[in-house]
Design a protein around this motif. Structure first.
Motif, PDB file in Angstrom:
ATOM      1  N   ILE A  13       3.172  10.342   7.472  1.00 18.96           N
ATOM      2  CA  ILE A  13       3.441  10.872   8.808  1.00 18.96           C
ATOM      3  C   ILE A  13       4.919  10.689   9.169  1.00 18.96           C
ATOM      4  O   ILE A  13       5.483  11.459   9.950  1.00 18.96           O
ATOM      5  N   LEU A  14       5.565   9.699   8.569  1.00 20.06           N
ATOM      6  CA  LEU A  14       6.971   9.441   8.864  1.00 20.06           C
ATOM      7  C   LEU A  14       7.923  10.365   8.111  1.00 20.06           C
ATOM      8  O   LEU A  14       9.130  10.369   8.388  1.00 20.06           O
ATOM      9  N   ILE A  15       7.406  11.149   7.168  1.00 18.03           N
ATOM     10  CA  ILE A  15       8.300  12.056   6.426  1.00 18.03           C
ATOM     11  C   ILE A  15       7.887  13.520   6.570  1.00 18.03           C
ATOM     12  O   ILE A  15       8.502  14.399   5.992  1.00 18.03           O
ATOM     13  N   LYS A  16       6.836  13.775   7.363  1.00 15.84           N
ATOM     14  CA  LYS A  16       6.403  15.144   7.608  1.00 15.84           C
ATOM     15  C   LYS A  16       7.396  15.849   8.542  1.00 15.84           C
ATOM     16  O   LYS A  16       8.036  15.219   9.384  1.00 15.84           O
ATOM     17  N   SER A  17       7.490  17.165   8.408  1.00 14.81           N
ATOM     18  CA  SER A  17       8.332  17.951   9.306  1.00 14.81           C
ATOM     19  C   SER A  17       7.767  17.888  10.726  1.00 14.81           C
ATOM     20  O   SER A  17       6.581  18.141  10.931  1.00 14.81           O
ATOM     21  N   ILE A  18       8.615  17.539  11.675  1.00 16.46           N
ATOM     22  CA  ILE A  18       8.165  17.492  13.073  1.00 16.46           C
ATOM     23  C   ILE A  18       7.755  18.882  13.544  1.00 16.46           C
ATOM     24  O   ILE A  18       6.673  19.082  14.102  1.00 16.46           O
ATOM     25  N   LYS A  19       8.625  19.845  13.294  1.00 12.25           N
ATOM     26  CA  LYS A  19       8.389  21.204  13.783  1.00 12.25           C
ATOM     27  C   LYS A  19       7.210  21.888  13.095  1.00 12.25           C
ATOM     28  O   LYS A  19       6.378  22.535  13.749  1.00 12.25           O
ATOM     29  N   ASN A  20       7.120  21.751  11.780  1.00 11.95           N
ATOM     30  CA  ASN A  20       6.106  22.500  11.026  1.00 11.95           C
ATOM     31  C   ASN A  20       4.792  21.762  10.803  1.00 11.95           C
ATOM     32  O   ASN A  20       3.788  22.376  10.453  1.00 11.95           O
ATOM     33  N   GLU A  74       6.921   7.918  -2.348  1.00 14.87           N
ATOM     34  CA  GLU A  74       7.955   8.844  -1.885  1.00 14.87           C
ATOM     35  C   GLU A  74       8.456   8.490  -0.490  1.00 14.87           C
ATOM     36  O   GLU A  74       9.600   8.822  -0.125  1.00 14.87           O
ATOM     37  N   VAL A  75       7.629   7.797   0.308  1.00 11.12           N
ATOM     38  CA  VAL A  75       8.049   7.398   1.661  1.00 11.12           C
ATOM     39  C   VAL A  75       9.223   6.428   1.585  1.00 11.12           C
ATOM     40  O   VAL A  75      10.142   6.470   2.406  1.00 11.12           O
ATOM     41  N   LEU A  76       9.215   5.550   0.589  1.00 11.35           N
ATOM     42  CA  LEU A  76      10.295   4.570   0.424  1.00 11.35           C
ATOM     43  C   LEU A  76      11.626   5.234   0.097  1.00 11.35           C
ATOM     44  O   LEU A  76      12.687   4.640   0.290  1.00 11.35           O
ATOM     45  N   CYS A  77      11.569   6.468  -0.393  1.00 13.86           N
ATOM     46  CA  CYS A  77      12.780   7.156  -0.840  1.00 13.86           C
ATOM     47  C   CYS A  77      13.475   7.955   0.258  1.00 13.86           C
ATOM     48  O   CYS A  77      14.560   8.503   0.045  1.00 13.86           O
ATOM     49  N   ARG A  78      12.855   8.045   1.434  1.00 15.75           N
ATOM     50  CA  ARG A  78      13.434   8.871   2.495  1.00 15.75           C
ATOM     51  C   ARG A  78      14.436   8.078   3.341  1.00 15.75           C
ATOM     52  O   ARG A  78      14.305   6.882   3.537  1.00 15.75           O
ATOM     53  N   ASP A  79      15.416   8.798   3.842  1.00 11.88           N
ATOM     54  CA  ASP A  79      16.477   8.200   4.638  1.00 11.88           C
ATOM     55  C   ASP A  79      15.954   7.770   6.012  1.00 11.88           C
ATOM     56  O   ASP A  79      15.286   8.548   6.703  1.00 11.88           O
ATOM     57  N   VAL A  80      16.258   6.553   6.400  1.00 12.34           N
ATOM     58  CA  VAL A  80      15.766   6.017   7.676  1.00 12.34           C
ATOM     59  C   VAL A  80      16.296   6.810   8.863  1.00 12.34           C
ATOM     60  O   VAL A  80      15.539   7.260   9.728  1.00 12.34           O
ATOM     61  N   ASP A  81      17.616   7.000   8.919  1.00  9.79           N
ATOM     62  CA  ASP A  81      18.216   7.619  10.101  1.00  9.79           C
ATOM     63  C   ASP A  81      17.983   9.122  10.185  1.00  9.79           C
ATOM     64  O   ASP A  81      17.927   9.684  11.281  1.00  9.79           O
ATOM     65  N   THR A  88       0.831  -1.206   0.000  1.00 16.29           N
ATOM     66  CA  THR A  88       0.000   0.000   0.000  1.00 16.29           C
ATOM     67  C   THR A  88       0.864   1.253   0.000  1.00 16.29           C
ATOM     68  O   THR A  88       0.582   2.223  -0.708  1.00 16.29           O
ATOM     69  N   VAL A  89       1.932   1.225   0.813  1.00 14.92           N
ATOM     70  CA  VAL A  89       2.863   2.363   0.850  1.00 14.92           C
ATOM     71  C   VAL A  89       3.450   2.601  -0.540  1.00 14.92           C
ATOM     72  O   VAL A  89       3.485   3.717  -1.036  1.00 14.92           O
ATOM     73  N   ALA A  90       3.906   1.515  -1.173  1.00 13.54           N
ATOM     74  CA  ALA A  90       4.529   1.628  -2.497  1.00 13.54           C
ATOM     75  C   ALA A  90       3.548   2.148  -3.542  1.00 13.54           C
ATOM     76  O   ALA A  90       3.906   2.975  -4.386  1.00 13.54           O
ATOM     77  N   MET A  91       2.315   1.694  -3.491  1.00 13.04           N
ATOM     78  CA  MET A  91       1.325   2.078  -4.500  1.00 13.04           C
ATOM     79  C   MET A  91       0.799   3.507  -4.298  1.00 13.04           C
ATOM     80  O   MET A  91       0.595   4.245  -5.257  1.00 13.04           O
TER      81      MET A  91
END
Length: 332
Positions: free
Chosen positions: A252-259, A215-222, A208-211
């Motif tokens: 939610i895992l790639i959104k800016s924490i602060k903003n 873009e979530v798959l492309c973000r750096d884990v650390d 589901t994430v991939a489909m």
């Protein structure tokens, strides 16, 4: 012969100065592209004029040539014109081709027959519709520089291993986010998918994430995913709750924490007075704009002392929301 080469070199340096390049830039360009020394000034002028004629703005041309000096050495009718004309058949607007070239000038140095045609055939075989082929290439022109055998096929194999084996599924993912193909499977895509599994996502969830949100798959884990996960933990969400939220709304895992995350969670708890379980039930809460939707709708409901769940408050467009709570009269 040495004199001719020297004269050509001096002539091409004059060309660059005439086009506004300073000595430092000229020196850098000369080191980047040794074949400039053999180029006639007339050819350079002709290629420069052609690039301007296809819609690349004059102020952007120095940047374009600095990125890929080789394009003023290429044969106009042998290389530049065939590639531009082929790209033009992929776009709906003339400006799209000019924009793609300005972003990645090296596209003009590749062969239509040896690179572009095989690339288009590769994507068509994956189920990418003909109308979408142009969109992909012009959005991410760097695609033409990737090897089908050593890079693109590896990306396709990775997506297939996630379970995207239905007809046209991989093509849809690539159309949705063409930039995915620029990432390394070993250094980025695989580690990201492993991290998502480690926080509780199933194989079906990963599909589901991939489909829906490749873009979530492309973000750096650390640098991005793990810090966002840690922030949600600090807020008080449990592991199972985070897994449910990520499954429902992966960005939610790639959104800016602060903003993004901090203001919404503060609004959820301090203004709405809601518990985390409501967000677990309705992860799309994090998708909605804070000012335009969350604050606006809450204000209307509060004025009329209406209490409802997040899903009831936020699902549906503005008209449906107003009708649902009998607020349409004030906006007629």
């Amino acid at each position: 012969m040495e004199m001719d080469s020297s004269q050509n070199g001096s002539s091409i340096m004059w060309f660059f100065r005439d086009k506004g390049f300073d000595d430092k830039s000229i020196n850098k360009i000369s080191k980047k592209c040794k074949c400039l020394q053999g180029v006639q000034k007339e050819q350079a002028l002709e290629n420069w004029a052609y690039l301007e004629s296809i819609g690349i703005q004059e102020r952007k041309l120095p940047y374009v040539v600095s990125k890929c000096p080789k394009i003023i050495t290429l044969g106009l009718n042998q290389k530049l014109v065939p590639m531009v004309e082929c790209l033009a058949t992929l776009g709906t607007k003339r400006s799209e081709v000019a924009s793609a070239i300005a972003r990645f000038p090296h596209i003009l140095s590749h062969s239509v027959e040896e690179k572009l045609c095989p690339l288009l055939a590769f994507f068509q075989a994956l189920g990418v519709p003909e109308k979408q082929l142009g969109k992909m290439i012009l959005l991410n022109p760097r695609l033409i520089s990737y090897s089908i055998e050593s890079k693109l096929t590896k990306i396709v194999d990775f997506l297939a291993a996630l379970g995207l084996k239905g007809e046209g599924m991989i093509g849809k993912v690539l159309v949705k986010h063409p930039y995915l193909m620029g990432y390394s499977v070993d250094k980025r895509l695989q580690p990201t998918s492993e991290f998502l599994k480690s926080i509780g996502l199933s194989e079906k969830d990963l599909q589901t994430v991939a489909m829906k949100f490749p873009e979530v798959l492309c973000r750096d884990v650390d640098r991005i995913l793990r810090p966002n996960f840690a922030y949600l933990k600090r807020c008080g969400f449990g592991d199972g709750q985070i897994a449910a939220i990520v499954t429902g709304y992966p960005p939610i895992l790639i959104k800016s924490i602060k903003n993004s995350l901090e203001p919404r969670i503060r609004f959820l708890v301090e203004v709405l007075g809601k518990g985390f379980e409501e967000v677990v039930d309705y992860p799309d809460f994090f998708r909605h704009g804070l000012k335009k939707r969350l604050e606006f709708r809450n204000k209307l409901l509060k004025e009329r002392n209406i209490d409802c769940s997040l899903r009831e408050m936020l699902d549906g467009n503005q008209k449906k929301f107003l009708l649902k709570f009998g607020l349409i009269q004030g906006f007629a």
